[in-house]
Design an enzyme around this catalytic site. Structure first.
Site, PDB file in Angstrom:
ATOM      1  N   ASN A  96       3.280 -10.735 -11.130  1.00  0.00           N
ATOM      2  CA  ASN A  96       4.573 -10.340 -10.537  1.00  0.00           C
ATOM      3  C   ASN A  96       5.702 -11.289 -10.932  1.00  0.00           C
ATOM      4  O   ASN A  96       6.327 -11.936 -10.095  1.00  0.00           O
ATOM      5  CB  ASN A  96       4.449 -10.277  -9.013  1.00  0.00           C
ATOM      6  CG  ASN A  96       3.922 -11.565  -8.401  1.00  0.00           C
ATOM      7  OD1 ASN A  96       3.119 -12.270  -9.005  1.00  0.00           O
ATOM      8  ND2 ASN A  96       4.344 -11.863  -7.187  1.00  0.00           N
ATOM      9  N   ASP A 306      -3.442 -16.160  -1.052  1.00  0.00           N
ATOM     10  CA  ASP A 306      -2.403 -15.182  -1.408  1.00  0.00           C
ATOM     11  C   ASP A 306      -1.037 -15.880  -1.477  1.00  0.00           C
ATOM     12  O   ASP A 306      -0.018 -15.364  -0.988  1.00  0.00           O
ATOM     13  CB  ASP A 306      -2.364 -14.011  -0.433  1.00  0.00           C
ATOM     14  CG  ASP A 306      -1.761 -12.755  -1.071  1.00  0.00           C
ATOM     15  OD1 ASP A 306      -1.845 -12.621  -2.303  1.00  0.00           O
ATOM     16  OD2 ASP A 306      -1.203 -11.925  -0.339  1.00  0.00           O
ATOM     17  N   GLY A 325       5.844 -12.284   1.886  1.00  0.00           N
ATOM     18  CA  GLY A 325       5.132 -13.383   1.248  1.00  0.00           C
ATOM     19  C   GLY A 325       5.202 -14.694   1.991  1.00  0.00           C
ATOM     20  O   GLY A 325       6.193 -15.014   2.644  1.00  0.00           O
TER      21      GLY A 325
END
Length: 417
Positions: A96, A306, A325
């Protein structure tokens, strides 16, 4: 690199020295001797640390940096430094970026940029071109360049035929396809778990159903194609049940859970703190309980931080518009070690290597020194001073954690805080 590690307790069930407190002699990057007491006649560097424990180097299957394109969030150099100081010797890095990592040249760039680093960077290529979900990317070319898996980070594949073709095509060369578990038409504009809490806060909900429908669809397609699938960051009790049933059918499927989804619930969003805005969203205590059971019985194969750095301009805004996030590398060990025994914590931080083609190196004489050094008993309150990342968007701020990391020995290098 030559170094003598003194009085280290080894936590590695695959080692003959598991649970023993020993000295470890490392010469030219290899473990040359393990014994109760080792002399140092060659005047090597000596490592003596409080309550020192040593395990195999840790692995994280889902880490995001910013480079190329979003260097204000995180560079590869500082991201790998963060990983090292957090105890990780290998990280699989998502696609990403800007541009999206979807070609041989892009994978080669990441490999080149991270070469000679103590931490091994494993590139994950995009599954579709530009991660737009329309056409498959050049999966075989990226594999040839060093990609270990294919994943449109946090973007579900809406077209079931595209998922079918991806699994069939990748199976020709053993490629690992990752599918984000979310049915976007069900999710709609939801920004947190759909529950009584979302109603009370006036925020649109993202129901557990959205995740579970996508997983059920993908498992049906997997059974048809006999492919190889990884489902990253599941978050609901029903998801655990679905994957448990698929494994009983011997389908080639693995899954992970984000560490923050084992700690926080949707009730933490009552202050509208955007650090708690993540995808998949924080769920309920019932979901957490099921996820922990899934980790204990092996249904869930691995945990991940993550880690996803987001710059302040995209976090310090209205909740609906903030990006999803949280960073998580720095808090991963302390958070897990607050939930599980040290043996289970280390198991979870080293599982998943085989799935992503990472060499496993038990703490044994003759093996490469790929080690994480830590103190499992140190307790502290996580604060901004513990953050090494450029971005500071951690939901673990002000949380009490258990266990600190000293550093790593990897790739013939010693990295200590």
């Amino acid at each position: 690199m030559n170094v003598l590690v003194k009085s280290a307790t080894i936590v590695d069930p695959k080692s003959d020295f598991h649970n023993q407190t020993v000295d470890i002699l490392i010469e030219k990057g290899l473990i040359s001797q393990i014994s109760k007491r080792i002399q140092n006649p060659k005047n090597y560097k000596v490592i003596t640390l409080d309550n020192l424990h040593v395990s195999q180097g840790w692995f994280d299957s889902s880490v995001s940096f910013g480079e190329p394109g979003f260097e204000e969030r995180e560079t590869i150099e500082n991201g790998l430094k963060t990983a090292a100081y957090s105890g990780f010797t290998t990280v699989a890095v998502n696609s990403n970026t800007n541009p999206v990592i979807d070609s041989y040249a892009d994978i080669s760039f990441l490999k080149s940029k991270s070469s000679n680093n103590a931490v091994q960077l494993l590139p994950i290529g995009a599954l579709t071109k530009h991660s737009d979900g329309i056409d498959l990317a050049e999966l075989f070319d990226m594999t040839s360049a060093g990609a270990v898996a294919f994943y449109d980070y946090q973007k579900p594949i809406a077209n079931p035929n595209l998922m079918k073709v991806a699994l069939q095509y990748a199976s020709n060369f053993g490629g690992l396809v990752c599918s984000f578990p979310q049915e976007s038409k069900i999710t709609g504009l939801g920004v947190m778990n759909e529950n009584v809490t979302s109603t009370s806060l006036g925020l649109k909900g993202n129901p557990a159903l959205a995740e579970e429908l996508q997983i059920a669809r993908d498992l049906f397609i997997l059974e048809y194609t006999e492919g190889k699938l990884h489902i990253p960051t599941i978050s609901t009790a029903k998801s655990v049940e679905l994957i448990r049933a698929a494994k009983q059918k011997k389908l080639d499927v693995t899954c992970s859970v984000a560490i923050h989804n084992l700690v926080f619930t949707d009730e933490n969003l009552t202050t509208f703190d955007t650090n708690y805005k993540v995808l998949p969203p924080l769920r309920t205590q019932n979901d957490i309980d099921a996820l922990i059971i899934g980790l204990k019985d092996g249904t869930i194969d691995m945990v991940t931080s993550d880690h996803n750095p987001i710059d302040i301009e995209h976090k310090k805004i209205e909740f609906d518009y903030a990006k999803y996030g949280t960073i998580g590398l720095e808090s991963a060990f302390g958070a897990l070690n607050s939930i599980f025994t040290i043996k289970k914590t280390i198991e979870l931080l080293t599982k998943g290597k085989d799935r992503f083609n990472v060499e496993s190196a038990p703490v044994t004489i003759g093996n490469k020194a790929n080690l994480t050094l830590f103190n499992p008993n140190d307790t502290y309150t996580f604060s901004s001073k513990n953050i090494i990342s450029t971005s500071k968007n951690s939901m673990f701020l002000n949380q009490d954690l258990k266990g600190t990391v000293y550093g790593i020995i990897s790739s013939n290098q010693l990295i200590l805080k």
